[in-house]
Design a protein around this motif. Sequence first.
Motif, PDB file in Angstrom:
ATOM      1  N   GLN A  90     100.897  92.293  -9.821  1.00  0.00           N
ATOM      2  CA  GLN A  90     100.101  92.878 -10.896  1.00  0.00           C
ATOM      3  C   GLN A  90      99.960  91.888 -12.054  1.00  0.00           C
ATOM      4  N   MET A  91     101.023  91.196 -12.372  1.00  0.00           N
ATOM      5  CA  MET A  91     100.993  90.231 -13.478  1.00  0.00           C
ATOM      6  C   MET A  91     100.010  89.096 -13.201  1.00  0.00           C
ATOM      7  N   LEU A  92     100.092  88.519 -12.009  1.00  0.00           N
ATOM      8  CA  LEU A  92      99.202  87.404 -11.695  1.00  0.00           C
ATOM      9  C   LEU A  92      97.745  87.850 -11.605  1.00  0.00           C
ATOM     10  N   HIS A  93      97.538  89.074 -11.129  1.00  0.00           N
ATOM     11  CA  HIS A  93      96.169  89.580 -11.046  1.00  0.00           C
ATOM     12  C   HIS A  93      95.545  89.725 -12.435  1.00  0.00           C
ATOM     13  N   LEU A  94      96.373  89.907 -13.449  1.00  0.00           N
ATOM     14  CA  LEU A  94      95.870  90.041 -14.816  1.00  0.00           C
ATOM     15  C   LEU A  94      95.552  88.699 -15.464  1.00  0.00           C
ATOM     16  N   GLY A  95      95.856  87.617 -14.776  1.00  0.00           N
ATOM     17  CA  GLY A  95      95.463  86.310 -15.282  1.00  0.00           C
ATOM     18  C   GLY A  95      93.960  86.126 -15.188  1.00  0.00           C
ATOM     19  N   PRO A  96      93.407  85.121 -15.843  1.00  0.00           N
ATOM     20  CA  PRO A  96      91.953  84.978 -15.907  1.00  0.00           C
ATOM     21  C   PRO A  96      91.273  84.506 -14.628  1.00  0.00           C
ATOM     22  N   ARG A  97      92.016  83.881 -13.697  1.00  0.00           N
ATOM     23  CA  ARG A  97      91.333  83.237 -12.579  1.00  0.00           C
ATOM     24  C   ARG A  97      91.751  83.705 -11.197  1.00  0.00           C
ATOM     25  N   ILE A  98      92.902  84.326 -11.049  1.00  0.00           N
ATOM     26  CA  ILE A  98      93.411  84.671  -9.722  1.00  0.00           C
ATOM     27  C   ILE A  98      93.251  86.162  -9.453  1.00  0.00           C
ATOM     28  N   ALA A  99      92.652  86.493  -8.312  1.00  0.00           N
ATOM     29  CA  ALA A  99      92.572  87.879  -7.851  1.00  0.00           C
ATOM     30  C   ALA A  99      93.611  88.064  -6.761  1.00  0.00           C
ATOM     31  N   LEU A 100      94.533  88.977  -6.997  1.00  0.00           N
ATOM     32  CA  LEU A 100      95.642  89.170  -6.069  1.00  0.00           C
ATOM     33  C   LEU A 100      95.771  90.649  -5.758  1.00  0.00           C
ATOM     34  N   PRO A 101      95.299  91.089  -4.590  1.00  0.00           N
ATOM     35  CA  PRO A 101      95.259  92.519  -4.283  1.00  0.00           C
ATOM     36  C   PRO A 101      96.635  93.083  -3.968  1.00  0.00           C
ATOM     37  N   ALA A 102      96.699  94.393  -3.918  1.00  0.00           N
ATOM     38  CA  ALA A 102      97.904  95.046  -3.425  1.00  0.00           C
ATOM     39  C   ALA A 102      98.081  94.656  -1.958  1.00  0.00           C
ATOM     40  N   GLU A 103      99.233  94.930  -1.435  1.00  0.00           N
ATOM     41  CA  GLU A 103      99.603  94.464  -0.101  1.00  0.00           C
ATOM     42  C   GLU A 103      98.601  94.894   0.970  1.00  0.00           C
ATOM     43  N   THR A 104      98.176  93.924   1.784  1.00  0.00           N
ATOM     44  CA  THR A 104      97.302  94.194   2.919  1.00  0.00           C
ATOM     45  C   THR A 104      98.043  93.871   4.204  1.00  0.00           C
ATOM     46  N   ARG A 105      97.425  94.168   5.308  1.00  0.00           N
ATOM     47  CA  ARG A 105      97.990  93.809   6.627  1.00  0.00           C
ATOM     48  C   ARG A 105      96.971  92.994   7.404  1.00  0.00           C
ATOM     49  N   ILE A 106      96.172  92.252   6.698  1.00  0.00           N
ATOM     50  CA  ILE A 106      95.077  91.547   7.360  1.00  0.00           C
ATOM     51  C   ILE A 106      95.533  90.246   8.002  1.00  0.00           C
ATOM     52  N   VAL A 107      96.259  89.430   7.278  1.00  0.00           N
ATOM     53  CA  VAL A 107      96.526  88.064   7.723  1.00  0.00           C
ATOM     54  C   VAL A 107      97.425  88.020   8.946  1.00  0.00           C
ATOM     55  N   HIS A 108      98.604  88.602   8.860  1.00  0.00           N
ATOM     56  CA  HIS A 108      99.546  88.438   9.971  1.00  0.00           C
ATOM     57  C   HIS A 108      99.122  89.213  11.218  1.00  0.00           C
ATOM     58  N   THR A 109      98.425  90.333  11.041  1.00  0.00           N
ATOM     59  CA  THR A 109      97.975  91.071  12.220  1.00  0.00           C
ATOM     60  C   THR A 109      96.841  90.331  12.934  1.00  0.00           C
ATOM     61  N   ALA A 110      95.933  89.742  12.177  1.00  0.00           N
ATOM     62  CA  ALA A 110      94.854  88.973  12.790  1.00  0.00           C
ATOM     63  C   ALA A 110      95.408  87.731  13.493  1.00  0.00           C
ATOM     64  N   TYR A 111      96.375  87.084  12.860  1.00  0.00           N
ATOM     65  CA  TYR A 111      96.973  85.897  13.478  1.00  0.00           C
ATOM     66  C   TYR A 111      97.701  86.271  14.765  1.00  0.00           C
ATOM     67  N   ARG A 112      98.402  87.383  14.744  1.00  0.00           N
ATOM     68  CA  ARG A 112      99.121  87.848  15.936  1.00  0.00           C
ATOM     69  C   ARG A 112      98.169  88.067  17.112  1.00  0.00           C
ATOM     70  N   ASP A 113      96.984  88.615  16.835  1.00  0.00           N
ATOM     71  CA  ASP A 113      96.033  88.966  17.892  1.00  0.00           C
ATOM     72  C   ASP A 113      94.946  87.915  18.078  1.00  0.00           C
ATOM     73  N   ARG A 114      95.134  86.719  17.558  1.00  0.00           N
ATOM     74  CA  ARG A 114      94.046  85.738  17.483  1.00  0.00           C
ATOM     75  C   ARG A 114      93.451  85.366  18.833  1.00  0.00           C
ATOM     76  N   ARG A 115      94.246  85.391  19.898  1.00  0.00           N
ATOM     77  CA  ARG A 115      93.689  85.000  21.194  1.00  0.00           C
ATOM     78  C   ARG A 115      92.711  86.040  21.741  1.00  0.00           C
ATOM     79  N   GLU A 116      92.818  87.273  21.232  1.00  0.00           N
ATOM     80  CA  GLU A 116      91.942  88.331  21.711  1.00  0.00           C
ATOM     81  C   GLU A 116      90.507  88.172  21.215  1.00  0.00           C
ATOM     82  N   PHE A 117      90.306  87.351  20.198  1.00  0.00           N
ATOM     83  CA  PHE A 117      88.974  87.240  19.600  1.00  0.00           C
ATOM     84  C   PHE A 117      88.098  86.219  20.322  1.00  0.00           C
ATOM     85  N   GLY A 118      88.669  85.452  21.225  1.00  0.00           N
ATOM     86  CA  GLY A 118      87.886  84.512  22.010  1.00  0.00           C
ATOM     87  C   GLY A 118      87.427  83.301  21.217  1.00  0.00           C
TER      88      GLY A 118
END
Length: 332
Positions: free
Chosen positions: A24-52
Amino acid sequence: MTTPSHRPVFIIGCPRSGTTLLQQMLHLGPRIALPAETRIVHTAYRDRREFGDLTDPANRRALAGWITGRKDTKFAALGLDARSVAEEIVAAPPTLGSALATVFRAYARENGKPRWGDKRPSYFRMVPMLLRLFPDAQFVHLVRDGRDAASSLRQMPWYKGDIYSALLTWREAVDRGRQLAARLPPDAYHQLRYEDLAADPEAALRPLCAFLGEEYAPAMAEPHHLARRTVPAERRWHHRTLEAVDTKVVGAWQDRLRDWEVELAEHVFGPRLAELGYAPSGAGRPPSLHLTRFRQIAAVRWRRRHEQEAAERYRRLREPNPVVSLLTGPAT
């Protein structure tokens, strides 16, 4: 004049160490957008071979649908238009890292920021993955007294472990931090303590901002104003982010842990507590029953980690594309 940085920022640390507060603190800075926790990165990396083969636009479109359409990726929490982001992914360079960067760049743009980051405590176990995707990433490791972190973690409704696994998780996070500090260049890894952040936010945030190449903003020290708008009421475990920053829960372990749990914690943590500036209580040696149980769990987790590392080496041999993000430099 220093060129503004556009390197991605990742917040890591043992769960219940204050990473949501720091996000929350870093997101309030002028230049960085930092969302609440997602599950996008590690799940996509785990399944990366499925995308061809992602040089095929049809496969990039399927990947885009996977990212934007699955509930477990928490894409909806970003507040982005799924169709628009999907088209950006299709038009992006044909690598998984580029697709993921496209999502976070869209989030940053939506928030009027040129730079993005992501927060997930367990990323401390996934730094090699993150560096494969984003070689220029910067890592911010938030550390908290292991007795406080473990006692808080055990109370969480979503936590399935016990005190043994909670203590082990903190020890693993600290040890991974040591390894990162030794292996990464100084401009890639920064460690700070939750207690210092809570006691004097500005004093802790200014060195962090200097590490990131960003300007400190006074609003960063008052994240409760943002939290009241963005933290869902059902996440009761984040209720303290709704209040002004203070040190009320520093040392809460003294009321939360039983005597044998304090003994076990200080024994298995060894010199780590003192090295990080946390005074041991001087508790005696824990009962052998509890120490044996801790060692059993540590052994199981060690075997599991090595099995996962072997599986990861196998997956890398069969990747259809490079994974590295080709979206570097200023956001457009």
